[in-house]
Design a protein around this motif. Structure first.
Motif, PDB file in Angstrom:
ATOM      1  N   LEU A 206       0.827  -1.209   0.000  1.00 53.32           N
ATOM      2  CA  LEU A 206       0.000   0.000   0.000  1.00 53.32           C
ATOM      3  C   LEU A 206       0.862   1.260   0.000  1.00 53.32           C
ATOM      4  CD1 LEU A 206      -2.733  -1.011   2.614  1.00 53.32           C
ATOM      5  CD2 LEU A 206      -2.899  -1.115   0.120  1.00 53.32           C
ATOM      6  N   LYS A 207       1.980   1.190   0.681  1.00 51.75           N
ATOM      7  CA  LYS A 207       2.902   2.333   0.724  1.00 51.75           C
ATOM      8  C   LYS A 207       3.558   2.573  -0.630  1.00 51.75           C
ATOM      9  CE  LYS A 207       4.414   1.812   5.555  1.00 51.75           C
ATOM     10  NZ  LYS A 207       5.600   1.502   6.387  1.00 51.75           N
ATOM     11  N   SER A 208       3.584   1.538  -1.461  1.00 50.14           N
ATOM     12  CA  SER A 208       4.353   1.587  -2.712  1.00 50.14           C
ATOM     13  C   SER A 208       3.541   2.020  -3.922  1.00 50.14           C
ATOM     14  CB  SER A 208       4.977   0.212  -2.982  1.00 50.14           C
ATOM     15  OG  SER A 208       5.807  -0.176  -1.911  1.00 50.14           O
ATOM     16  N   ALA A 209       2.328   2.513  -3.694  1.00 53.00           N
ATOM     17  CA  ALA A 209       1.498   2.999  -4.800  1.00 53.00           C
ATOM     18  C   ALA A 209       1.157   4.465  -4.553  1.00 53.00           C
ATOM     19  CB  ALA A 209       0.215   2.179  -4.911  1.00 53.00           C
ATOM     20  N   SER A 210       0.956   5.206  -5.632  1.00 59.72           N
ATOM     21  CA  SER A 210       0.458   6.584  -5.524  1.00 59.72           C
ATOM     22  C   SER A 210      -1.047   6.548  -5.747  1.00 59.72           C
ATOM     23  CB  SER A 210       1.147   7.502  -6.529  1.00 59.72           C
ATOM     24  OG  SER A 210       1.033   6.994  -7.852  1.00 59.72           O
ATOM     25  N   TRP A 211      -1.770   7.428  -5.034  1.00 59.49           N
ATOM     26  CA  TRP A 211      -3.221   7.299  -4.931  1.00 59.49           C
ATOM     27  C   TRP A 211      -3.977   8.566  -5.290  1.00 59.49           C
ATOM     28  CZ3 TRP A 211      -5.393   2.608  -3.469  1.00 59.49           C
ATOM     29  CH2 TRP A 211      -4.497   1.649  -2.972  1.00 59.49           C
ATOM     30  N   GLY A 212      -5.085   8.373  -6.002  1.00 53.56           N
ATOM     31  CA  GLY A 212      -6.079   9.421  -6.178  1.00 53.56           C
ATOM     32  C   GLY A 212      -5.729  10.522  -7.157  1.00 53.56           C
ATOM     33  N   ARG A 213      -6.530  11.568  -7.101  1.00 53.79           N
ATOM     34  CA  ARG A 213      -6.393  12.696  -8.026  1.00 53.79           C
ATOM     35  C   ARG A 213      -5.012  13.334  -7.955  1.00 53.79           C
ATOM     36  NH1 ARG A 213     -10.110  16.027 -10.540  1.00 53.79           N
ATOM     37  NH2 ARG A 213     -11.817  15.071  -9.373  1.00 53.79           N
ATOM     38  N   PHE A 214      -4.433  13.350  -6.748  1.00 48.62           N
ATOM     39  CA  PHE A 214      -3.162  14.043  -6.577  1.00 48.62           C
ATOM     40  C   PHE A 214      -1.984  13.076  -6.447  1.00 48.62           C
ATOM     41  CE2 PHE A 214      -6.507  16.914  -5.337  1.00 48.62           C
ATOM     42  CZ  PHE A 214      -6.160  18.069  -6.031  1.00 48.62           C
ATOM     43  N   GLN A 215      -2.235  11.790  -6.683  1.00 48.19           N
ATOM     44  CA  GLN A 215      -1.196  10.755  -6.737  1.00 48.19           C
ATOM     45  C   GLN A 215      -0.192  10.862  -5.586  1.00 48.19           C
ATOM     46  OE1 GLN A 215      -0.812   7.951  -9.353  1.00 48.19           O
ATOM     47  NE2 GLN A 215      -2.889   8.481  -8.677  1.00 48.19           N
ATOM     48  N   ILE A 216      -0.737  10.897  -4.379  1.00 47.11           N
ATOM     49  CA  ILE A 216       0.106  10.927  -3.189  1.00 47.11           C
ATOM     50  C   ILE A 216       0.592   9.508  -2.897  1.00 47.11           C
ATOM     51  CG2 ILE A 216       0.185  11.463  -0.725  1.00 47.11           C
ATOM     52  CD1 ILE A 216      -2.111  13.446  -1.213  1.00 47.11           C
ATOM     53  N   MET A 217       1.887   9.349  -2.710  1.00 47.84           N
ATOM     54  CA  MET A 217       2.429   8.031  -2.404  1.00 47.84           C
ATOM     55  C   MET A 217       1.920   7.548  -1.050  1.00 47.84           C
ATOM     56  SD  MET A 217       4.242   6.819  -4.896  1.00 47.84           S
ATOM     57  CE  MET A 217       4.856   5.398  -3.974  1.00 47.84           C
ATOM     58  N   GLY A 218       1.642   6.249  -0.986  1.00 51.45           N
ATOM     59  CA  GLY A 218       1.139   5.682   0.259  1.00 51.45           C
ATOM     60  C   GLY A 218       2.070   5.897   1.436  1.00 51.45           C
ATOM     61  N   PHE A 219       3.389   5.915   1.192  1.00 47.93           N
ATOM     62  CA  PHE A 219       4.318   6.095   2.306  1.00 47.93           C
ATOM     63  C   PHE A 219       4.250   7.506   2.889  1.00 47.93           C
ATOM     64  CE2 PHE A 219       7.140   6.728  -1.474  1.00 47.93           C
ATOM     65  CZ  PHE A 219       7.543   8.035  -1.250  1.00 47.93           C
ATOM     66  N   ASN A 220       3.515   8.396   2.224  1.00 49.75           N
ATOM     67  CA  ASN A 220       3.301   9.750   2.749  1.00 49.75           C
ATOM     68  C   ASN A 220       2.000   9.864   3.550  1.00 49.75           C
ATOM     69  OD1 ASN A 220       5.609  11.267   1.847  1.00 49.75           O
ATOM     70  ND2 ASN A 220       4.821  11.096  -0.239  1.00 49.75           N
ATOM     71  N   TYR A 221       1.494   8.745   4.029  1.00 46.97           N
ATOM     72  CA  TYR A 221       0.215   8.756   4.739  1.00 46.97           C
ATOM     73  C   TYR A 221       0.245   9.686   5.961  1.00 46.97           C
ATOM     74  CZ  TYR A 221       2.345   5.554   8.144  1.00 46.97           C
ATOM     75  OH  TYR A 221       3.164   4.995   9.094  1.00 46.97           O
ATOM     76  N   SER A 222       1.342   9.674   6.713  1.00 46.93           N
ATOM     77  CA  SER A 222       1.423  10.497   7.922  1.00 46.93           C
ATOM     78  C   SER A 222       1.408  11.984   7.575  1.00 46.93           C
ATOM     79  CB  SER A 222       2.688  10.151   8.710  1.00 46.93           C
ATOM     80  OG  SER A 222       2.766  10.921   9.893  1.00 46.93           O
ATOM     81  N   ALA A 223       2.179  12.354   6.555  1.00 43.66           N
ATOM     82  CA  ALA A 223       2.213  13.752   6.122  1.00 43.66           C
ATOM     83  C   ALA A 223       0.864  14.207   5.577  1.00 43.66           C
ATOM     84  CB  ALA A 223       3.289  13.942   5.060  1.00 43.66           C
ATOM     85  N   SER A 224       0.041  13.238   5.172  1.00 43.63           N
ATOM     86  CA  SER A 224      -1.286  13.552   4.629  1.00 43.63           C
ATOM     87  C   SER A 224      -2.368  13.562   5.705  1.00 43.63           C
ATOM     88  CB  SER A 224      -1.654  12.536   3.539  1.00 43.63           C
ATOM     89  OG  SER A 224      -0.684  12.530   2.516  1.00 43.63           O
TER      90      SER A 224
END
Length: 296
Positions: A206-224
């Protein structure tokens, strides 16, 4: 797999029947986190002509050393012996854990409105066109695929790094030591790659994919703004507005809002996409997209 059964000894000096060896190889593959840097074993029931140099024997010895704290690991698993019992204990513990599953896709996701964009622009102190420019460059402006799942792009090199390269040999299409454009399948087919990686390690996949309209990387979950990558992914499935809110949290946490205000696209692209942004001309694409929306 909650436990394994072997009929005869496996390993150095063992009988090494085909099915017994396969059972051990499969079990060790489920427990790779316990025996780094071991890579996934090929489940073929064989120890090769020189068992002492077999990767399977090496994994057994490492398990005995790291998990059983054996000073002199013997590389042998006897039926119902100490090593066999400990393997089953760890397998049961692994199976009892709750594994995350991707949410069910919805085909009735509420779209973003101009008021949503205006609200976020006010929060960031920038023009609406700046936010729309990022969305267009990252995902062609779409938050979801036609099947209702959020847009994703799975990155095999990120997964490889997060899993200490354990699966590079056994699963080269989803775990690659270096970035390889040819591994992408594109569109919603990226989910097939993601789900294969999830079978090996859910969280790191899950951390290794970018997600959604703004393609945020999963490993940036905390910053998000999320406590876990699983919570982040659930939100990516829920609505376009929540994807937008996650973008705002990420931008603020990285101190990038000032670049959206001043339209310093090179600085924004570096902070958002990394130091290699110029290779893909992210800053130039952002400028062109902004100019398009700013004219409206």
């Amino acid at each position: 797999m909650s436990s394994i059964r072997i009929t005869q000894a496996v390993g150095l000096g063992g009988t090494n029947s085909l099915n017994d060896v396969k059972a051990v190889q499969t079990a060790l593959n489920k427990l790779l986190k316990l025996i780094p840097p071991t890579q996934a074993l090929i489940v073929d029931g064989r120890l090769n002509s020189r068992p002492e140099s077999s990767k399977t024997i090496g994994a057994i010895k490492l398990f005995q050393s790291k998990v059983l704290n054996m000073v002199r690991p013997d590389g042998k698993i006897d039926p119902n012996g100490r090593t066999h019992k400990k393997i089953n204990e760890k397998l049961i513990a692994e199976t009892s854990q709750v594994h995350f599953k991707l949410p069910i896709a919805s085909t009735d996701v509420q779209k973003l409105s101009e008021s949503d964009y205006q609200d976020i622009a006010n929060q960031l102190g920038c023009k609406i066109a700046a936010i729309k420019a990022v969305a267009e460059v990252e995902s062609a402006g779409d938050a979801f695929f036609p099947n209702g799942k959020p847009k994703v792009l799975y990155e095999a090199h990120i997964f490889s790094r997060f899993t200490n390269h354990r699966f590079d040999t056994s699963h080269p299409t989803i775990s690659s030591r270096s970035w390889n454009r040819s591994l992408y399948t594109g569109g919603s087919q990226e989910y097939a790659r993601l789900e294969k990686a999830m079978e090996l390690d859910v969280t790191e996949a899950l951390k290794s994919a970018s997600w959604g309209r703004f393609q945020i990387m999963g490993f940036n979950y905390s910053a998000s703004g999320f406590a876990s990558v699983e919570a982040f992914v659930k939100t990516m499935f829920s609505s376009e507005r929540k994807q937008l809110d996650a973008f705002v949290s990420f931008v603020k946490s990285k101190g990038l809002e000032k670049h959206l205000l001043t339209l310093n696209w090179a600085a924004f692209a570096k902070g958002y996409n990394g130091s290699q942004y110029a290779q893909n001309k992210y800053d130039i694409k952002l400028q062109k997209a902004f100019d398009k929306y700013d004219e409206k």
